[in-house]
Design a protein around this motif. Sequence first.
Motif, short mmCIF file in Angstrom:
data_model
loop_
_atom_site.label_atom_id
_atom_site.label_comp_id
_atom_site.label_asym_id
_atom_site.label_seq_id
_atom_site.Cartn_x
_atom_site.Cartn_y
_atom_site.Cartn_z
N GLU A 223 0.84 -1.20 0.00
CA GLU A 223 0.00 0.00 0.00
C GLU A 223 0.88 1.25 0.00
O GLU A 223 2.01 1.21 0.48
N PRO A 224 0.37 2.38 -0.54
CA PRO A 224 -0.97 2.52 -1.11
C PRO A 224 -1.03 2.04 -2.56
O PRO A 224 -0.04 2.14 -3.30
N MET A 225 -2.20 1.51 -2.95
CA MET A 225 -2.43 1.11 -4.33
C MET A 225 -3.44 2.07 -4.96
O MET A 225 -4.39 2.48 -4.33
N ARG A 226 -3.22 2.37 -6.22
CA ARG A 226 -4.09 3.31 -6.94
C ARG A 226 -4.69 2.60 -8.16
O ARG A 226 -4.02 1.77 -8.78
N TYR A 227 -5.93 2.97 -8.46
CA TYR A 227 -6.66 2.31 -9.54
C TYR A 227 -7.07 3.35 -10.58
O TYR A 227 -7.53 4.45 -10.25
N TYR A 228 -6.92 2.98 -11.86
CA TYR A 228 -7.25 3.89 -12.95
C TYR A 228 -8.02 3.13 -14.04
O TYR A 228 -7.89 1.90 -14.18
N LEU A 229 -8.80 3.88 -14.78
CA LEU A 229 -9.46 3.31 -15.95
C LEU A 229 -8.43 3.19 -17.06
O LEU A 229 -7.85 4.18 -17.50
N GLU A 230 -8.19 1.98 -17.52
CA GLU A 230 -7.21 1.73 -18.59
C GLU A 230 -7.86 1.87 -19.96
O GLU A 230 -7.38 2.60 -20.82
N SER A 231 -8.98 1.16 -20.16
CA SER A 231 -9.66 1.22 -21.46
C SER A 231 -11.04 0.59 -21.34
O SER A 231 -11.35 -0.12 -20.38
N ILE A 232 -11.87 0.85 -22.35
CA ILE A 232 -13.18 0.23 -22.47
C ILE A 232 -13.40 -0.16 -23.93
O ILE A 232 -13.08 0.62 -24.83
N HIS A 233 -13.90 -1.35 -24.14
CA HIS A 233 -14.33 -1.71 -25.49
C HIS A 233 -15.74 -2.26 -25.42
O HIS A 233 -16.21 -2.69 -24.37
N SER A 234 -16.43 -2.21 -26.56
CA SER A 234 -17.85 -2.54 -26.57
C SER A 234 -18.22 -3.31 -27.84
O SER A 234 -17.59 -3.14 -28.89
N ASP A 235 -19.28 -4.11 -27.72
CA ASP A 235 -19.80 -4.77 -28.91
C ASP A 235 -20.54 -3.79 -29.81
O ASP A 235 -20.99 -4.14 -30.90
#
Length: 267
Positions: A196-208
């Motif tokens: 710790e500390p750990m951090r979280y981020y949006l990496e990517s999104i894909h969709s149909d």
Amino acid sequence: MKKLLYALVLLGCSFLYACDDTTVGYLDCANAKYSKDSLEIVRFSNLTTEIEGLKTTLNALYANEELAGLFRQVESLNAQLKELEAKMEEMYDQAYELMEEMDIENGALNPDFDKIAELEAKAAELNEIMENEYLPLQMELEDEIYMLMDQIIETCADMGHDDPFTMEEQITQLQNQIDKNTPWTTSTIGQILGTEPMRYYLESIHSDQGEKAAEDFASYVQVVGGGRIYVDMKVDSPAGKYFVSLRVENEGHSAVLRDVFKFILKD
């Protein structure tokens, strides 16, 4: 001799430099996952329509002749249970008062042991009624209610519908989201080990539904502590499936969790 000293000094400096260059801590995401890795959500423009549809279906279930009889039985049993629980609460209050009286008498300079015995007898009588009459009746009523609720759930499933208890919860949840602008929310992610500390981020999104739909959906997404994902209640991207990848980091380490969560956006 001087050459030897210089060599030892240089060796020590290189060792210290190597220590400073050592990566701090660790990060293990091999088993990272959400307890529930998908969530159905509704497009904002259709939330009201979704609620009205649920209410229409719910009213139809309540009006169904077979189900109506089961609901009446549940209502009657719940009324009996409520009455019984009121009596039990009253009895608990009486028992508490008796215990207080006994404590006061026991603490007196000259305790009246006959009075104490009388109070103990009354308390024992209340306890006997509670254990032999009220508690068994409470369990019996609760068991009958649960059996009827199971029967209602099975009957609704045979009709191709969710049960009314689930539907009422869904209506309340959706209405609260509209009234309070509450985002759609996942749980935190589990089984990530690291410093710790750990951090979280949006990496990517894909969709149909394609790249543009994924980009639009991403504009409504926020990742917070523990990997919890928020999707703005006003999301109005095209209906479809959206696969979210996260990046988790701590000092000196980074890992990408590909397609770790799926949102199913419904009309």
